[in-house]
Design an enzyme around this catalytic site. Structure first.
Site, PDB file in Angstrom:
ATOM      1  CG  ASN A   7      -1.894   1.268   1.227  1.00 50.12           C
ATOM      2  OD1 ASN A   7      -1.726   2.253   0.540  1.00 50.12           O
ATOM      3  ND2 ASN A   7      -2.581   1.094   2.353  1.00 50.12           N
ATOM      4  NE  ARG A  90      -6.181   1.743   0.241  1.00 50.18           N
ATOM      5  CZ  ARG A  90      -6.235   3.015   0.547  1.00 50.18           C
ATOM      6  NH1 ARG A  90      -5.182   3.435   1.225  1.00 50.18           N
ATOM      7  NH2 ARG A  90      -7.288   3.736   0.766  1.00 50.18           N
ATOM      8  CG  HIS A 179     -13.180   3.906   3.272  1.00 50.65           C
ATOM      9  ND1 HIS A 179     -13.759   4.971   4.153  1.00 50.65           N
ATOM     10  CD2 HIS A 179     -11.680   4.318   3.790  1.00 50.65           C
ATOM     11  CE1 HIS A 179     -12.809   5.772   4.885  1.00 50.65           C
ATOM     12  NE2 HIS A 179     -11.730   5.332   4.424  1.00 50.65           N
ATOM     13  CG  HIS A 207     -13.777   2.179   7.274  1.00 48.67           C
ATOM     14  ND1 HIS A 207     -13.197   1.203   7.166  1.00 48.67           N
ATOM     15  CD2 HIS A 207     -13.173   3.430   7.616  1.00 48.67           C
ATOM     16  CE1 HIS A 207     -11.761   1.571   7.315  1.00 48.67           C
ATOM     17  NE2 HIS A 207     -11.596   2.792   7.791  1.00 48.67           N
ATOM     18  CG  LEU A 208     -17.483   5.041  12.247  1.00 52.28           C
ATOM     19  CD1 LEU A 208     -18.282   5.044  13.392  1.00 52.28           C
ATOM     20  CD2 LEU A 208     -17.857   6.157  11.249  1.00 52.28           C
ATOM     21  N   GLY A 209     -12.635   5.716  10.610  1.00 54.96           N
ATOM     22  CA  GLY A 209     -11.274   5.618  11.057  1.00 54.96           C
ATOM     23  C   GLY A 209     -10.942   7.060  11.110  1.00 54.96           C
ATOM     24  CG  ASN A 210      -7.255   9.279  11.129  1.00 49.70           C
ATOM     25  OD1 ASN A 210      -7.628   9.884  12.237  1.00 49.70           O
ATOM     26  ND2 ASN A 210      -6.043   8.381  11.241  1.00 49.70           N
ATOM     27  N   GLY A 211     -10.548   8.610   8.211  1.00 48.75           N
ATOM     28  CA  GLY A 211     -11.679   8.983   7.020  1.00 48.75           C
ATOM     29  C   GLY A 211     -12.892   7.934   7.645  1.00 48.75           C
ATOM     30  NE  ARG A 240     -10.331  13.562   3.564  1.00 52.23           N
ATOM     31  CZ  ARG A 240     -10.134  12.017   3.567  1.00 52.23           C
ATOM     32  NH1 ARG A 240     -11.131  11.290   3.917  1.00 52.23           N
ATOM     33  NH2 ARG A 240      -9.253  11.589   3.115  1.00 52.23           N
ATOM     34  CG  ASP A 282      -6.411  10.090  18.223  1.00 51.21           C
ATOM     35  OD1 ASP A 282      -7.278   9.612  19.080  1.00 51.21           O
ATOM     36  OD2 ASP A 282      -5.647   9.663  17.378  1.00 51.21           O
ATOM     37  NE  ARG A 284      -6.625   6.908  20.307  1.00 55.60           N
ATOM     38  CZ  ARG A 284      -5.879   6.167  19.509  1.00 55.60           C
ATOM     39  NH1 ARG A 284      -5.431   5.143  20.221  1.00 55.60           N
ATOM     40  NH2 ARG A 284      -5.254   6.526  18.315  1.00 55.60           N
ATOM     41  CD  GLU A 385      -9.035  -0.648   4.249  1.00 54.84           C
ATOM     42  OE1 GLU A 385      -8.437  -0.408   5.610  1.00 54.84           O
ATOM     43  OE2 GLU A 385      -9.197  -0.060   3.555  1.00 54.84           O
TER      44      GLU A 385
END
Ligand code: ADP
Length: 401
Positions: A7, A90, A179, A207-211, A240, A282, A284, A385
Site C-alpha cells: 500500500n 491497493r 474504502h 467505516h469510522l477511522g481517520n476517514g 474533513r 484523533d 480519543r 483490508e
C-alpha cells in the site's frame, strides 16, 4: 502460497506478507519518509521487531529496502524474493472501468494513470509502487485491488449529482466512493457472522477511522455510499468536513478572500473533529477533552454522531430495512462511548445498546452490541483490508494459472 500486499502512499509504503495456507501474517511493516534523505522502516515478523533507517529516495528504493529485510540471511522470513507468489496492490481509484480486482497489464496501468486526476494524492504513488514491484519481483503476478471497485454497483440515482449532465459526460463528475475494500471485507464477514448468504445480506456498513464512510448494501452489493467524487463528502471525519452546502465555498471565497487551494486545505485538513473541537483530529483526544468539560470538543462528538445517525436513517429507508448496522475502523472497533451514542440516536429504529456487550467488544473482537432480537442489530466487525487484498490476489492469480 505467499502473497505480498503493498500500500504505497505519497511518502510511505505499508506492507504485509501473508501465508495464504492459513492466512497468517508472516511479516508486516511500514517505511516512512520515502523521498526524504533518511527513511525509517518499522518491521515486525512474529515477535521480532526491526527498526532501521535507510535511504529511500523513491518508492523503488523503498521497496528494495523492504525486500532486503524480508530476505535478510540472518532473520528474514524469506530465502529470496522469488518465494513471493503474488503481489497485491491497493489502488485508490479505478474509475468506472475497474469493477473488480485485476491482474495488472498495460491496460490496467493506463486506467490507473488516467484516473490520477481524480485521486492526485493516491494513484501516482500507487503506480510507483506497482512499477517498483514489477521490477523487483518480476516473476510474480501483480494484482490491483481498487478502493472504488466494490462501489461500482451503485445505480445512477445514487452516483449522479444533479448538476449539468456534461459535468459527468465530459468531466467524470460523479460519486465514486472510497474504502470499498474495507466495506467489502466487513460485508462478507458480517454475512458469515449473521449466518446469511453473502449475496442475500442487506447491511449498512460504517467505516469510522481517520476517514469515515458509510455504504448501503443490498443483497451483498453496494447501492449507496457517503463519499463522493473525492473522500470529502459525507460523514464528519478527523480533519474533513463531510457534507457542507457547496455555497459555503463561494461565501468564504467572497467574504474571506480565500482561494481554491486554501479552501481545499481547510475543508480536507482543518475541518471535521479537528476543526470543530480545536483540539485534535484523533477521537480519543476529542473524547478526553469533552469529558474534561471542553464544550467545543463535546459539540464535535455530537456532530460526528448526529451525521452518522442521519445517514443510517437515510440508508435504512433506501434499503427498506436491513439485517444489521456494521461498525468498523479504529473508532467503530474501539470507541465504546461513541457507539453507545450512535445506538441511542438510532433508538427509534430499534438499536438499543447492551452495555456489557458494547464494553467487551473492543480491540479486534467481533460481535453484536445490541441485545438478541433487536429491531436494528448493531455489530462490530473489525476490518482487514490487507487480508481482502491478499485473498483477491490469490484468486486473481489462480485464474491466470
Ligand atoms: P485510519 O483511518 O488511519 O486507518 P484507524 O482506523 O486506525 O485510522 O482509526 C483511527 C481513529 O480511531 C482515531 O480517531 C482514533 O482516535 C480512533 N480510536 C482508536 N482507538 C480508539 C479508542 N479506544 N477510543 C476511541 N477512539 C479510538
Amino acid at each position: 502460497m505467499k502473497v505480498f500486499v503493498v500500500n504505497c502512499g505519497s511518502s510511505s509504503i505499508k506492507y504485509q506478507l501473508f501465508d495464504m495456507g492459513d492466512e497468517s501474517v508472516l511479516a508486516k511493516g511500514m517505511l516512512e519518509r520515502v523521498g526524504e534523505d533518511s527513511s525509517r522502516l518499522r518491521h515486525a515478523a512474529g515477535a521480532k521487531r526491526v527498526e532501521r533507517t535507510a535511504a529511500a529516495p523513491d518508492h523503488a528504493a523503498g521497496l528494495r529496502c523492504i525486500l532486503d529485510v524480508l530476505t535478510d540471511p540472518a532473520d528474514g522470513v524469506l530465502a529470496a524474493a522469488e518465494e513471493i507468489d503474488g503481489v497485491g496492490h491497493r489502488v485508490v481509484h479505478g474509475g468506472e472501468a475497474m469493477r473488480e480486482s485485476r491482474l495488472i497489464d498495460e491496460g490496467v496501468l493506463e486506467v490507473i494513470r488516467a484516473n490520477a486526476a481524480l485521486a492526485p494524492l493516491h494513484n501516482p504513488p500507487n503506480l510507483a509502487g506497482i512499477t517498483a514491484a514489477m521490477d523487483a519481483i518480476p516473476g510474480a503476478p501483480q494484482v490491483a485491488v481498487f478502493d472504488t471497485a466494490f462501489l461500482s454497483t451503485l445505480p445512477p440515482r445514487a452516483y449522479r449529482y444533479a448538476v449539468p449532465a456534461e459535468w459527468y459526460t465530459r468531466h467524470q463528475v460523479r460519486r465514486y466512493g472510497f474504502h470499498g475494500t474495507s466495506h467489502r471485507f466487513v460485508t462478507l464477514r458480517a454475512a458469515e457472522l449473521l449466518g446469511v448468504p453473502a449475496d442475500r445480506v442487506d447491511l449498512i456498513t460504517c467505516h469510522l477511522g481517520n476517514g469515515c464512510s458509510m455504504t448501503a448494501v443490498a443483497a451483498g452489493a453496494a447501492v449507496d455510499h457517503s463519499m463522493g467524487l473525492t473522500p470529502l463528502e459525507g460523514l464528519v471525519m478527523g480533519t474533513r468536513s463531510g457534507d457542507v452546502d457547496p455555497a459555503v465555498i463561494f461565501h468564504m471565497a467572497r467574504r474571506a478572500g480565500m482561494d481554491l487551494d486554501e479552501l481545499d486545505a481547510a475543508l480536507n485538513k482543518r475541518s471535521g473533529l479537528l476543526g470543530v473541537s480545536g483540539v485534535s483530529n484523533d477521537m480519543r483526544d476529542v473524547l478526553a477533552a469533552a469529558e474534561g468539560g471542553n464544550a467545543d470538543a463535546a459539540l464535535a462528538v455530537e456532530l460526528f454522531v448526529y451525521r452518522i445517525v442521519q445517514y443510517v436513517g437515510a440508508y435504512h429507508a433506501v434499503l427498506g430495512g436491513c439485517d444489521a448496522l456494521v461498525l468498523t475502523g479504529g473508532i467503530g472497533e474501539n470507541a465504546v462511548s461513541v457507539r453507545a451514542r450512535i445506538c441511542e440516536g438510532l433508538s427509534g429504529l430499534g438499536a438499543s445498546c447492551e452495555a456489557s456487550r458494547n464494553a467487551s467488544t473492543v480491540g479486534g473482537a467481533a460481535g453484536a452490541i445490541t441485545p438478541d432480537g433487536a429491531g436494528l442489530p448493531v455489530w462490530v466487525v473489525p476490518t482487514d483490508e490487507e487480508l481482502m487484498i491478499a485473498r483477491d490476489t490469490r484468486d486473481v492469480a489462480a485464474k491466470r494459472a
